[in-house]
Motif scaffolding. Sequence first.
Motif, mmCIF file in Angstrom:
data_model
loop_
_atom_site.group_PDB
_atom_site.id
_atom_site.type_symbol
_atom_site.label_atom_id
_atom_site.label_comp_id
_atom_site.label_asym_id
_atom_site.label_seq_id
_atom_site.Cartn_x
_atom_site.Cartn_y
_atom_site.Cartn_z
ATOM 1 N N ASN A 1 0.699 -1.365 0.170
ATOM 2 C CA ASN A 1 0.122 0.317 -0.358
ATOM 3 C C ASN A 1 1.081 1.431 0.170
ATOM 4 O O ASN A 1 0.745 2.683 0.368
ATOM 5 C CB ASN A 1 -0.845 -0.076 1.236
ATOM 6 N N ILE A 2 1.906 1.070 -0.174
ATOM 7 C CA ILE A 2 3.107 2.078 -0.063
ATOM 8 C C ILE A 2 2.532 3.420 -1.002
ATOM 9 O O ILE A 2 2.886 4.527 -0.740
ATOM 10 C CB ILE A 2 4.769 2.116 0.298
ATOM 11 N N ALA A 3 1.661 3.022 -2.189
ATOM 12 C CA ALA A 3 1.866 4.091 -3.196
ATOM 13 C C ALA A 3 0.935 5.314 -2.949
ATOM 14 O O ALA A 3 0.113 5.393 -3.541
ATOM 15 C CB ALA A 3 1.504 3.887 -4.533
ATOM 16 N N LYS A 4 -0.332 4.487 -1.521
ATOM 17 C CA LYS A 4 -0.326 5.652 -1.192
ATOM 18 C C LYS A 4 -0.543 6.756 0.236
ATOM 19 O O LYS A 4 -1.303 7.753 0.579
ATOM 20 C CB LYS A 4 -1.513 5.018 -0.431
ATOM 21 N N PHE A 5 1.418 6.668 0.528
ATOM 22 C CA PHE A 5 1.565 7.872 1.229
ATOM 23 C C PHE A 5 2.536 8.145 0.367
ATOM 24 O O PHE A 5 3.449 7.944 -0.051
ATOM 25 C CB PHE A 5 2.253 7.501 2.098
ATOM 26 N N ASP A 6 2.938 9.144 0.760
ATOM 27 C CA ASP A 6 4.417 9.818 0.830
ATOM 28 C C ASP A 6 5.351 9.417 1.431
ATOM 29 O O ASP A 6 5.379 9.516 2.549
ATOM 30 C CB ASP A 6 4.570 11.702 1.233
ATOM 31 N N THR A 7 6.265 8.893 0.799
ATOM 32 C CA THR A 7 7.827 8.668 1.156
ATOM 33 C C THR A 7 8.247 9.151 3.318
ATOM 34 O O THR A 7 8.945 8.505 3.487
ATOM 35 C CB THR A 7 8.598 7.778 0.603
ATOM 36 N N ARG A 8 8.546 10.405 2.755
ATOM 37 C CA ARG A 8 8.942 11.038 3.870
ATOM 38 C C ARG A 8 8.361 11.116 4.979
ATOM 39 O O ARG A 8 8.382 11.188 6.088
ATOM 40 C CB ARG A 8 8.881 12.564 2.814
ATOM 41 N N ARG A 9 7.021 11.105 4.754
ATOM 42 C CA ARG A 9 5.915 10.952 6.437
ATOM 43 C C ARG A 9 6.023 9.323 7.004
ATOM 44 O O ARG A 9 5.889 9.454 7.998
ATOM 45 C CB ARG A 9 4.567 10.785 5.858
ATOM 46 N N LEU A 10 6.393 8.681 6.071
ATOM 47 C CA LEU A 10 6.674 7.071 6.426
ATOM 48 C C LEU A 10 8.296 6.780 7.251
ATOM 49 O O LEU A 10 8.165 6.344 8.035
ATOM 50 C CB LEU A 10 6.612 6.153 5.602
ATOM 51 N N ALA A 11 9.298 7.805 7.049
ATOM 52 C CA ALA A 11 10.080 7.769 7.164
ATOM 53 C C ALA A 11 10.163 8.667 8.373
ATOM 54 O O ALA A 11 11.143 8.274 9.232
ATOM 55 C CB ALA A 11 10.994 8.292 6.690
ATOM 56 N N THR A 12 8.848 9.785 8.328
ATOM 57 C CA THR A 12 9.302 10.564 9.497
ATOM 58 C C THR A 12 9.439 9.740 10.655
ATOM 59 O O THR A 12 9.583 9.489 11.933
ATOM 60 C CB THR A 12 8.375 11.390 9.329
ATOM 61 N N GLY B 1 10.130 -3.144 15.782
ATOM 62 C CA GLY B 1 9.641 -3.691 14.396
ATOM 63 C C GLY B 1 8.644 -2.892 13.507
ATOM 64 O O GLY B 1 8.651 -3.218 12.657
ATOM 65 N N ILE B 2 7.750 -1.957 14.783
ATOM 66 C CA ILE B 2 7.087 -1.440 13.675
ATOM 67 C C ILE B 2 7.950 -0.267 13.083
ATOM 68 O O ILE B 2 7.652 -0.233 11.901
ATOM 69 C CB ILE B 2 5.863 -0.358 14.826
ATOM 70 N N ALA B 3 9.198 0.388 13.466
ATOM 71 C CA ALA B 3 9.646 1.061 12.719
ATOM 72 C C ALA B 3 10.469 0.631 11.980
ATOM 73 O O ALA B 3 10.713 1.422 10.615
ATOM 74 C CB ALA B 3 10.430 1.552 14.292
ATOM 75 N N LEU B 4 11.310 -0.427 11.856
ATOM 76 C CA LEU B 4 11.787 -1.421 11.086
ATOM 77 C C LEU B 4 10.608 -1.557 9.144
ATOM 78 O O LEU B 4 11.574 -1.078 8.437
ATOM 79 C CB LEU B 4 12.116 -2.289 11.176
ATOM 80 N N ALA B 5 9.464 -2.078 10.466
ATOM 81 C CA ALA B 5 8.810 -2.010 8.599
ATOM 82 C C ALA B 5 8.113 -0.537 8.219
ATOM 83 O O ALA B 5 8.133 -0.402 6.734
ATOM 84 C CB ALA B 5 7.503 -2.566 9.293
ATOM 85 N N LEU B 6 7.921 0.439 8.844
ATOM 86 C CA LEU B 6 8.687 2.016 8.223
ATOM 87 C C LEU B 6 9.814 2.153 7.277
ATOM 88 O O LEU B 6 9.631 3.429 6.666
ATOM 89 C CB LEU B 6 7.996 2.836 9.490
ATOM 90 N N PHE B 7 10.466 2.014 7.703
ATOM 91 C CA PHE B 7 12.188 2.481 7.756
ATOM 92 C C PHE B 7 12.899 2.220 6.451
ATOM 93 O O PHE B 7 13.221 2.732 5.195
ATOM 94 C CB PHE B 7 12.547 2.374 8.972
ATOM 95 N N PHE B 8 12.430 0.696 5.874
ATOM 96 C CA PHE B 8 13.723 0.643 4.741
ATOM 97 C C PHE B 8 12.736 0.841 3.320
ATOM 98 O O PHE B 8 13.541 1.115 2.295
ATOM 99 C CB PHE B 8 13.843 -0.544 5.341
ATOM 100 N N ILE B 9 11.789 0.526 3.410
ATOM 101 C CA ILE B 9 11.380 0.447 2.294
ATOM 102 C C ILE B 9 10.891 2.131 1.570
ATOM 103 O O ILE B 9 11.419 2.564 0.718
ATOM 104 C CB ILE B 9 9.613 -0.227 2.288
ATOM 105 N N PRO B 10 10.612 3.103 2.410
ATOM 106 C CA PRO B 10 10.691 4.246 1.859
ATOM 107 C C PRO B 10 11.678 5.269 1.907
ATOM 108 O O PRO B 10 12.007 5.779 0.630
ATOM 109 C CB PRO B 10 9.909 5.035 3.549
ATOM 110 N N LEU B 11 12.416 5.299 2.667
ATOM 111 C CA LEU B 11 13.993 5.207 2.368
ATOM 112 C C LEU B 11 14.323 4.837 0.356
ATOM 113 O O LEU B 11 15.028 5.408 -0.415
ATOM 114 C CB LEU B 11 14.912 5.166 3.113
ATOM 115 N N THR B 12 14.805 3.061 0.609
ATOM 116 C CA THR B 12 15.175 2.563 0.018
ATOM 117 C C THR B 12 13.881 3.499 -2.294
ATOM 118 O O THR B 12 14.900 3.711 -2.435
ATOM 119 C CB THR B 12 14.957 0.986 0.141
ATOM 120 N N SER B 13 13.417 3.741 -1.440
ATOM 121 C CA SER B 13 11.994 4.147 -3.052
ATOM 122 C C SER B 13 12.732 5.006 -3.277
ATOM 123 O O SER B 13 12.971 6.016 -3.898
ATOM 124 C CB SER B 13 10.916 3.985 -2.100
ATOM 125 N N ILE B 14 12.980 6.374 -1.905
ATOM 126 C CA ILE B 14 13.980 7.709 -2.477
ATOM 127 C C ILE B 14 14.585 7.421 -3.095
ATOM 128 O O ILE B 14 15.472 8.206 -3.323
ATOM 129 C CB ILE B 14 14.188 8.719 -1.071
#
Length: 520
Positions: free
Chosen positions: A333-344, A377-390
């Motif tokens: 579902n990452i297309a629904k979000f701004d990666t910067r918000r998820l990384a934050t 574990g929540i932070a790990l799920a939110l961390f890698f995917i958005p930053l790698t997409s950026i």
Amino acid sequence: MSSPAAYSAPAPLEGSARLWGTIALSAATFMNVLDSSIANVSLPAIAGDLGVSSSQGTWVITSFGVANAIALPLTGWLSQRFGQVRLFVTSVLLFVLSSWLCGIAPNMPFLIGARALQGFVAGPMMPLAQTLLLSSYPPALAGLAMALWAMTTLVAPVMGPLLGGWITDNAHWGWIFFINVPIGIVAGFITWSIFHKRETQTRKLPIDTVGLALLVIAVTAIQMMLDLGKELDWFHSNEIIALTVLSVVAFAFLIAWELTDKHPVVDLKLFKGRNFLTGTVAMSIAYGLFMGNIVLLPLWLQSFMGYTATQAGMLMAPVGIFAIILSPIIGKNIAKFDTRRLATLAFLVFALVLWMRSHFSTLSDFNTMMIPTLIQGIALALFFIPLTSIILGGLPGDKIASASGLSSFCRVLFGSFGTSISVTVWQDRTTLHHAQLTEMINRGSTASNSALSGLNAAGLSTEQALSQINRMIDQQAATLAANDVFYASALIFIALIPLVWLSRPAKAGAGASGAAAGAH
């Protein structure tokens, strides 16, 4: 040699081929990352069995790290020269061979050489697994592909100490390497079966010998400096000063050479892209903090809280629960979000976890210390995917492997920095807190006199009582120092948030899709 005009990018995989391809690539990645940490808790057993000191045993870790860091930036050049699929499968099979050699090592020099080979061939595996995964999925599911890759990358360092401790306690230490053999053979066979018809175009590029030599010198010097620093008291040692100067000079010449060479072994021009620069810097610093605290927590537990290696690993293992559950959901579902918000959000959760750990005490029980681990574990799920997409978003296909390799190199290098700095700061702060607490032990202190009287009444002599009090001070000082590192790390995570917002405001799906499209 294929010509660029004749090359036609393959379509994404479908059905069982995509499923088995994902499993094979993930297994190879997990095996790779696991091996970078699984040997840590086994060092005393390895050193004792091979008849060397514990400090000499650390070269088992150093040799892998140096060779791995050298190979990572070479991924782009090697993949263009030999093809991504061919390079990946060859790396996996050589990793199997080197793992077997590590397991049968009769002496320390042999083991160090085998570990160096293992580290070098492991270098291309992670970025190429990421690239091949992205090419296997349609752009709409690129986020899911990134999530599956991220799970193995982030859970493996936590599982390494647990698995390594259990194997060392229950079997010969060689099995921490032998377990790679069947996994690697199966992963290599499946990968070749599915991907060999999807080989990328190759080009006969000249070898940048000067850049390669400078890279080897710079990485070897800085890795040795980081690994030997604690043992040699850092910059009070002439060897550490010499290694630091050598690494700085070599890196300076490397940057100057690579920016002007026509066929650089490391494509530093990628840093001209704002998203690649900000994403790589944010991920590298955050990963350094993550690895530093992953090393520090078990070290404190085993050294001062009476935990065994296996118990410390059990406390760290639950971090994978939420990471495994949430990563596919977020990726899909990452297309629904701004990666910067998820990384934050990821950085804020990391900060919360470390703030909670900064309140640990010598009375904290197992369950209390496990709560922050679960939340992490929540932070790990939110961390890698958005930053790698950026980092990868918007890059052309022929730059994906180079970008992935270079960003992985920075991440691994900062992981070494984070580990060394966190342990060094912890030791220095422990000394400071010990001195401050010791000042309170004097004849005018009611608490000190009461404690001494109680210990004397229990049958201890004055010397024994003072020794017991000193051990208590050691434990308290180490705990306070660990709290300092956790608190400082939390503040740094918060300080990283503005850096993420310097990247261009692109939707996560766009970034991931662009990376996927490029990988095709």
